[in-house]
Design an enzyme around this catalytic site. Structure first.
Site, PDB file in Angstrom:
ATOM      1  N   TYR A 145       1.194  -0.988  -0.514  1.00 12.75           N
ATOM      2  CA  TYR A 145       0.040   0.250  -0.053  1.00 12.75           C
ATOM      3  C   TYR A 145       1.002   1.230  -0.042  1.00 12.75           C
ATOM      4  O   TYR A 145       0.768   2.229  -0.422  1.00 12.75           O
ATOM      5  CB  TYR A 145      -0.604   0.173   1.110  1.00 12.75           C
ATOM      6  CG  TYR A 145      -2.357  -0.982   0.853  1.00 12.75           C
ATOM      7  CD1 TYR A 145      -2.056  -2.199   0.671  1.00 12.75           C
ATOM      8  CD2 TYR A 145      -3.433  -0.204   0.929  1.00 12.75           C
ATOM      9  CE1 TYR A 145      -3.488  -2.337   0.750  1.00 12.75           C
ATOM     10  CE2 TYR A 145      -4.902  -1.084   1.197  1.00 12.75           C
ATOM     11  CZ  TYR A 145      -5.016  -2.602   1.139  1.00 12.75           C
ATOM     12  OH  TYR A 145      -5.752  -2.856   0.919  1.00 12.75           O
ATOM     13  N   LYS A 194       3.657 -15.912   2.879  1.00 14.51           N
ATOM     14  CA  LYS A 194       3.958 -15.960   1.971  1.00 14.51           C
ATOM     15  C   LYS A 194       4.938 -16.447   1.903  1.00 14.51           C
ATOM     16  O   LYS A 194       5.649 -15.354   0.370  1.00 14.51           O
ATOM     17  CB  LYS A 194       3.518 -15.457   0.574  1.00 14.51           C
ATOM     18  CG  LYS A 194       3.329 -16.229  -1.128  1.00 14.51           C
ATOM     19  CD  LYS A 194       2.010 -16.906  -0.955  1.00 14.51           C
ATOM     20  CE  LYS A 194       2.013 -18.227  -1.887  1.00 14.51           C
ATOM     21  NZ  LYS A 194       1.419 -19.175  -2.214  1.00 14.51           N
ATOM     22  N   ASP A 226      -2.495 -18.805   0.897  1.00 16.62           N
ATOM     23  CA  ASP A 226      -3.398 -19.446   0.919  1.00 16.62           C
ATOM     24  C   ASP A 226      -4.037 -20.070   1.212  1.00 16.62           C
ATOM     25  O   ASP A 226      -5.922 -20.502   1.358  1.00 16.62           O
ATOM     26  CB  ASP A 226      -3.008 -19.801  -1.027  1.00 16.62           C
ATOM     27  CG  ASP A 226      -1.535 -20.085  -1.152  1.00 16.62           C
ATOM     28  OD1 ASP A 226      -0.991 -20.620  -0.029  1.00 16.62           O
ATOM     29  OD2 ASP A 226      -1.177 -21.064  -1.526  1.00 16.62           O
ATOM     30  N   ASP A 250      -5.685  -7.084   4.331  1.00 18.68           N
ATOM     31  CA  ASP A 250      -7.429  -6.710   3.537  1.00 18.68           C
ATOM     32  C   ASP A 250      -8.173  -7.506   3.397  1.00 18.68           C
ATOM     33  O   ASP A 250      -9.442  -7.975   3.071  1.00 18.68           O
ATOM     34  CB  ASP A 250      -6.376  -5.357   2.648  1.00 18.68           C
ATOM     35  CG  ASP A 250      -7.859  -5.162   2.223  1.00 18.68           C
ATOM     36  OD1 ASP A 250      -9.286  -4.085   2.654  1.00 18.68           O
ATOM     37  OD2 ASP A 250      -7.727  -4.607   0.965  1.00 18.68           O
ATOM     38  N   ASP A 254     -12.381  -9.666   4.508  1.00 12.22           N
ATOM     39  CA  ASP A 254     -13.453  -9.144   4.259  1.00 12.22           C
ATOM     40  C   ASP A 254     -13.313 -10.723   3.862  1.00 12.22           C
ATOM     41  O   ASP A 254     -14.916 -11.252   4.167  1.00 12.22           O
ATOM     42  CB  ASP A 254     -13.233  -8.411   2.585  1.00 12.22           C
ATOM     43  CG  ASP A 254     -13.708  -7.001   2.784  1.00 12.22           C
ATOM     44  OD1 ASP A 254     -12.936  -6.736   3.750  1.00 12.22           O
ATOM     45  OD2 ASP A 254     -13.841  -6.435   1.439  1.00 12.22           O
TER      46      ASP A 254
HETATM   47  C1  IPM Z   1     -10.565  -1.549   4.982  1.00 14.77           C
HETATM   48  C2  IPM Z   1     -10.332  -1.060   3.422  1.00 14.77           C
HETATM   49  C3  IPM Z   1      -9.268   0.175   2.777  1.00 14.77           C
HETATM   50  C4  IPM Z   1      -8.277  -0.527   2.525  1.00 14.77           C
HETATM   51  C5  IPM Z   1      -9.304   1.348   0.697  1.00 14.77           C
HETATM   52  C6  IPM Z   1     -11.113   1.476   1.394  1.00 14.77           C
HETATM   53  C7  IPM Z   1      -8.391   1.901   1.057  1.00 14.77           C
HETATM   54  O1  IPM Z   1     -10.491  -2.202   1.925  1.00 14.77           O
HETATM   55  O2  IPM Z   1      -9.841  -1.196   5.137  1.00 14.77           O
HETATM   56  O3  IPM Z   1      -9.729  -2.335   4.629  1.00 14.77           O
HETATM   57  O4  IPM Z   1      -7.434  -1.420   1.704  1.00 14.77           O
HETATM   58  O5  IPM Z   1      -6.970  -0.781   3.740  1.00 14.77           O
HETATM   59 MG    MG Z   2     -10.512  -3.744   2.951  1.00 14.65          MG
END
Ligand code: IPM
Ligand code: MG
Length: 364
Positions: A145, A194, A226, A250, A254
């Site tokens: 990032y 990884k 993975d 990240d 999710d």
């Molecule tokens: C998160 C979000 C952010 C990230 C984005 C919106 C930049 O997805 O906080 O997980 O990737 O960190």
């Molecule tokens: Mg995110």
């Protein structure tokens, strides 16, 4: 003991203002019940900031944050189909990454918890999901990032590249937070990387082995990312704390959000080393601004409300208040009160405001 404090409130875009309104109502209710006085100072970010100041993260907003004990953040960003318009271009990068870097918020804590009785929220069968209580500790201000990124032409071809860079110290800081967290939980840490391919991952392993010597009561293992994605779906309850880099964290958070039932359930705390009586942090839902459902009053405010609970716990050490909020959310669910994302097909669902009222009614 009653506390006083100042909280910067940055609702942002999309569903941000709707779910933030819920969290503020909960904050007011908790403060009134427990005799605390919190001043909230609202700052503009994202699209609205762009309209007024021509930038997504105005100086004025940064000043508000600097003068506060903590930041309660909503969400920022426009519709995916509108990413290139000046109002939205780089909004997330400018605001979210901007704040993380500015305040040195190097560790991001994302709890993935299945509360007893809420197993049905998960798409997985109850026997797989039962007892899941994972804490992802994600490195937040380095790696892919924040490494150099550029676009250039090579051999007549448009090419893009970014670099993942980690210093020993950056890894050490976040791994130590993960060990400390594990020590207070089930004493198990999985470092996700990884290392069969990446040099940064090999360094993560080296650092983790060194830091482990300070935490001999914590069992540590390593897992390739993975495989970790697979294991998070196959046996989420087998994890305790996961430490991982910015990019992997990240993605896995999710994935983990979906596993526990909805990304709308996952709060987060982004913390820095800055000690002192009040520990500074930024608290935000792990989800985004969801522009497709903005303005409809149907967003699930849980992640925002639980982010507030994390704020009270980490910044102000108000453990009981944080727990009261969590228990009120759970009690609302147990009474069958659910927002649309959690309701089964055909099951009645509540609006954001209605659900918030149900939570507040159950605050003890
Ligand atoms: C998160 C979000 C952010 C990230 C984005 C919106 C930049 O997805 O906080 O997980 O990737 O960190
Ligand atoms: Mg995110």
């Amino acid at each position: 003991m009653s506390k006083t404090g100042t909280i910067a409130v940055l609702p942002g875009d999309g569903i941000g203002p709707e779910i933030m309104a819920s969290a503020i109502k909960v904050l007011d209710a908790v403060s009134a019940k427990c005799g605390h006085t919190f001043e909230t100072k609202e700052g503009l970010t994202g699209g609205l900031a762009y309209d007024k100041f021509g930038v997504h993260l105005p100086e004025e907003t940064i000043k508000i944050c600097e003068a506060s004990d903590a930041i309660l953040f909503g969400a920022v960003g426009g519709h995916v189909s509108d990413q290139e318009s000046p109002r939205w271009k780089d909004a997330e990068k400018n605001v979210i990454l901007g704040l993380r870097k500015k305040f040195n918020l190097f560790a991001n804590l994302r709890p993935l918890k299945v509360w007893p009785g809420t197993e049905s929220f998960s798409p997985l069968q109850e026997r797989f999901i039962k007892g899941t209580d994972v804490l992802i500790v994600r490195e937040l201000i380095a790696g892919l990032y924040f490494g150099p990124m550029r676009r250039f032409e090579e051999n007549g071809e448009i090419t893009a590249e970014e670099t993942s860079r980690y210093t020993w110290k950056q890894i050490e800081n976040v791994v130590r937070i993960a060990f400390q967290a594990a020590q207070k939980r089930k004493k198990k840490l999985t470092v996700v990387d990884k290392a069969n391919v990446l040099e940064t991952s090999r360094l993560w392993r080296e650092v983790a082995r060194k830091i482990q010597l300070e935490f001999l009561d914590v069992a540590m293992d390593f897992m390739f990312v993975d495989n970790a994605a697979q294991q998070l779906v196959r046996s989420p309850a087998s994890f305790d704390v996961i430490a991982t880099d910015n990019m992997f964290g990240d993605i896995l958070s999710d994935l983990g959000g979906a596993v526990v039932g909805s990304l709308g359930l996952v709060p987060s705390a982004s913390i820095s080393a800055k000690g002192g009586e009040k520990k500074f942090g930024l608290y935000e839902p792990a989800h985004g601004s969801a522009p497709d459902i903005a303005g409809k009053g149907i967003a699930n405010p849980t992640a925002q409300i639980l982010s507030l609970a994390m704020l009270l716990r980490y910044t102000y050490e108000l453990d009981k208040e944080a727990q009261a909020i969590e228990e009120a959310v759970l009690a609302a669910w147990k009474a069958g009160k659910k927002t649309k994302d959690l309701a089964a097909p055909g099951e009645a669902s509540l609006s954001t405001d209605e659900f918030t009222s149900c939570v507040i009614e159950r605050l003890k």
